[in-house]
Design a protein around this motif. Sequence first.
Motif, PDB file in Angstrom:
ATOM      1  N   PHE A   1       0.821  -1.211   0.000  1.00 35.04           N
ATOM      2  CA  PHE A   1       0.000   0.000   0.000  1.00 35.04           C
ATOM      3  C   PHE A   1       0.849   1.253   0.000  1.00 35.04           C
ATOM      4  O   PHE A   1       0.347   2.355  -0.106  1.00 35.04           O
ATOM      5  CB  PHE A   1      -0.887   0.028   1.250  1.00 35.04           C
TER       6      PHE A   1
ATOM      7  N   LEU B   1      -0.476   5.149  -0.968  1.00 36.60           N
ATOM      8  CA  LEU B   1      -1.160   5.781   0.155  1.00 36.60           C
ATOM      9  C   LEU B   1      -0.234   6.526   1.077  1.00 36.60           C
ATOM     10  O   LEU B   1      -0.534   7.623   1.526  1.00 36.60           O
ATOM     11  CB  LEU B   1      -1.908   4.706   0.959  1.00 36.60           C
TER      12      LEU B   1
ATOM     13  N   ALA C   1     -16.035   8.007   5.181  1.00 36.36           N
ATOM     14  CA  ALA C   1     -15.651   6.616   4.940  1.00 36.36           C
ATOM     15  C   ALA C   1     -16.537   5.653   5.720  1.00 36.36           C
ATOM     16  O   ALA C   1     -16.888   4.575   5.223  1.00 36.36           O
ATOM     17  CB  ALA C   1     -14.188   6.415   5.318  1.00 36.36           C
TER      18      ALA C   1
ATOM     19  N   THR D   1     -19.803   5.392   3.945  1.00 35.94           N
ATOM     20  CA  THR D   1     -19.641   4.548   2.760  1.00 35.94           C
ATOM     21  C   THR D   1     -19.653   3.074   3.148  1.00 35.94           C
ATOM     22  O   THR D   1     -20.269   2.237   2.471  1.00 35.94           O
ATOM     23  CB  THR D   1     -18.332   4.899   2.040  1.00 35.94           C
TER      24      THR D   1
ATOM     25  N   ASP E   1     -12.569  -4.048   1.808  1.00 38.21           N
ATOM     26  CA  ASP E   1     -11.930  -2.852   1.264  1.00 38.21           C
ATOM     27  C   ASP E   1     -12.498  -1.586   1.898  1.00 38.21           C
ATOM     28  O   ASP E   1     -11.747  -0.654   2.235  1.00 38.21           O
ATOM     29  CB  ASP E   1     -12.089  -2.795  -0.252  1.00 38.21           C
ATOM     30  N   ALA E   2     -13.809  -1.533   2.052  1.00 35.55           N
ATOM     31  CA  ALA E   2     -14.439  -0.343   2.645  1.00 35.55           C
ATOM     32  C   ALA E   2     -14.053  -0.201   4.116  1.00 35.55           C
ATOM     33  O   ALA E   2     -13.857   0.919   4.612  1.00 35.55           O
ATOM     34  CB  ALA E   2     -15.953  -0.412   2.496  1.00 35.55           C
TER      35      ALA E   2
ATOM     36  N   MET F   1     -11.198  -1.312   5.413  1.00 34.30           N
ATOM     37  CA  MET F   1      -9.809  -0.875   5.386  1.00 34.30           C
ATOM     38  C   MET F   1      -9.714   0.634   5.174  1.00 34.30           C
ATOM     39  O   MET F   1      -8.935   1.333   5.838  1.00 34.30           O
ATOM     40  CB  MET F   1      -9.048  -1.598   4.274  1.00 34.30           C
ATOM     41  N   HIS F   2     -10.511   1.145   4.262  1.00 30.74           N
ATOM     42  CA  HIS F   2     -10.473   2.579   3.972  1.00 30.74           C
ATOM     43  C   HIS F   2     -10.954   3.378   5.181  1.00 30.74           C
ATOM     44  O   HIS F   2     -10.365   4.423   5.517  1.00 30.74           O
ATOM     45  CB  HIS F   2     -11.328   2.894   2.748  1.00 30.74           C
TER      46      HIS F   2
ATOM     47  N   ASP G   1      -8.163   3.458   7.618  1.00 26.35           N
ATOM     48  CA  ASP G   1      -7.132   4.396   7.164  1.00 26.35           C
ATOM     49  C   ASP G   1      -7.501   5.831   7.546  1.00 26.35           C
ATOM     50  O   ASP G   1      -6.658   6.610   8.011  1.00 26.35           O
ATOM     51  CB  ASP G   1      -6.968   4.325   5.646  1.00 26.35           C
ATOM     52  N   GLN G   2      -8.741   6.181   7.322  1.00 26.59           N
ATOM     53  CA  GLN G   2      -9.191   7.537   7.641  1.00 26.59           C
ATOM     54  C   GLN G   2      -9.159   7.785   9.145  1.00 26.59           C
ATOM     55  O   GLN G   2      -8.803   8.871   9.604  1.00 26.59           O
ATOM     56  CB  GLN G   2     -10.601   7.775   7.088  1.00 26.59           C
TER      57      GLN G   2
ATOM     58  N   ARG H   1      -3.014  -5.456   9.232  1.00 22.72           N
ATOM     59  CA  ARG H   1      -2.710  -4.039   9.126  1.00 22.72           C
ATOM     60  C   ARG H   1      -1.994  -3.482  10.361  1.00 22.72           C
ATOM     61  O   ARG H   1      -2.029  -2.271  10.611  1.00 22.72           O
ATOM     62  CB  ARG H   1      -3.957  -3.223   8.812  1.00 22.72           C
TER      63      ARG H   1
ATOM     64  N   ARG I   1       0.688  -1.203   9.087  1.00 24.58           N
ATOM     65  CA  ARG I   1       0.018  -0.067   8.444  1.00 24.58           C
ATOM     66  C   ARG I   1      -0.436   0.947   9.490  1.00 24.58           C
ATOM     67  O   ARG I   1      -0.292   2.162   9.304  1.00 24.58           O
ATOM     68  CB  ARG I   1      -1.183  -0.607   7.660  1.00 24.58           C
TER      69      ARG I   1
END
Length: 331
Positions: free
Chosen positions: A7, A11, A42, A45, A61-62, A64-65, A68-69, A239, A242
């Motif tokens: 990533f 990112l 996010a 979503t 995926d959603a 994970m996003h 991240d936020q 993660r 991450r």
Amino acid sequence: MKKSLTFCAALLCAPLAAPLQAGVPEALSAHILPGFAGFAQAAETLAGAAQADCTAGSLQDAWMHAFDQWNAVADIHIGPSETGALPVAFWPDSRGFTPKTLQRMISGEEEIGLDPVAYGDVSIAARGLYPLEFMLYDPEFAGYEKGSYSCTLVQTMTRDLARQAAALDAGWEGQFANVLRTAGQEGNATYMGEDEAVRALYTQILTGLEFTADTRLGRPLGTFERPRPTRAEAWRSGRSLRNVLLDSKGAYDMAAALADWELPKSKEALDRLFELAERVEDPSFQTVDDPSERLHVEILQQQVRALSDALELEIGLRLGIQPGFNSGDGD
């Protein structure tokens, strides 16, 4: 490998922005408020995706996003976040309350798991990002099908997360940001001077890096004789590394927004952290029982502390706060 930093280019490894103009308003406009707004979007979503298809594979995926936020503002614990951050991110869960609570709810098909509004009264162990990680990644929970209780529970949990994110966003944008901006002005009983507001944000930066070094990295490291890989943060989703990088970058970004001078040593320390992360073979820290992998993670831990030290020198001294000041004291 090295799936650890797949990533990175997209990112995390983009050139860091130059520090903006100094002060609390800039930290708010450049980092804090966009961070909470991004997380709220996010999370919404993710909730919408769960309504369309609740199955684990379709939501990873959603999720994970959204995580991240969250990382950008995860270590801020003042204002609305003083109490609002915990139900979003209840970790570490030292006693394993999250899987126990989820197992009880699913086995008993508890009605509260079907009601997104009532779900706000559920234990924090079953709310937020981490219980969703169990539902989406843990083999014991993630094999559910559409139409099952677990499917509806995930829809409820994601909707609850979206409500929490929206409340945090509104609390910061609509109220607490102005408390920080008006520090020292008449009627502001929270911060009697602008320096108090600056110090409050600076404290969040150092406390977050301390938590990353001592807990995000320290927990899985354990001791040489007894490493604790399954105590790593978010290891089921792979993660853990991450989070270390994103949370450290969030600390730097807020520091850069708070300062109106260059932070070359701090930027160098952050860049070096990302370079050292490339050596970590397992992004979930599950191989820290291997001496060479353990060494890579230990070096990463040292570099997080080096970043904190650099920020103390480049910001703390300029603010009149001596290196070694206890970030937990808030003074």
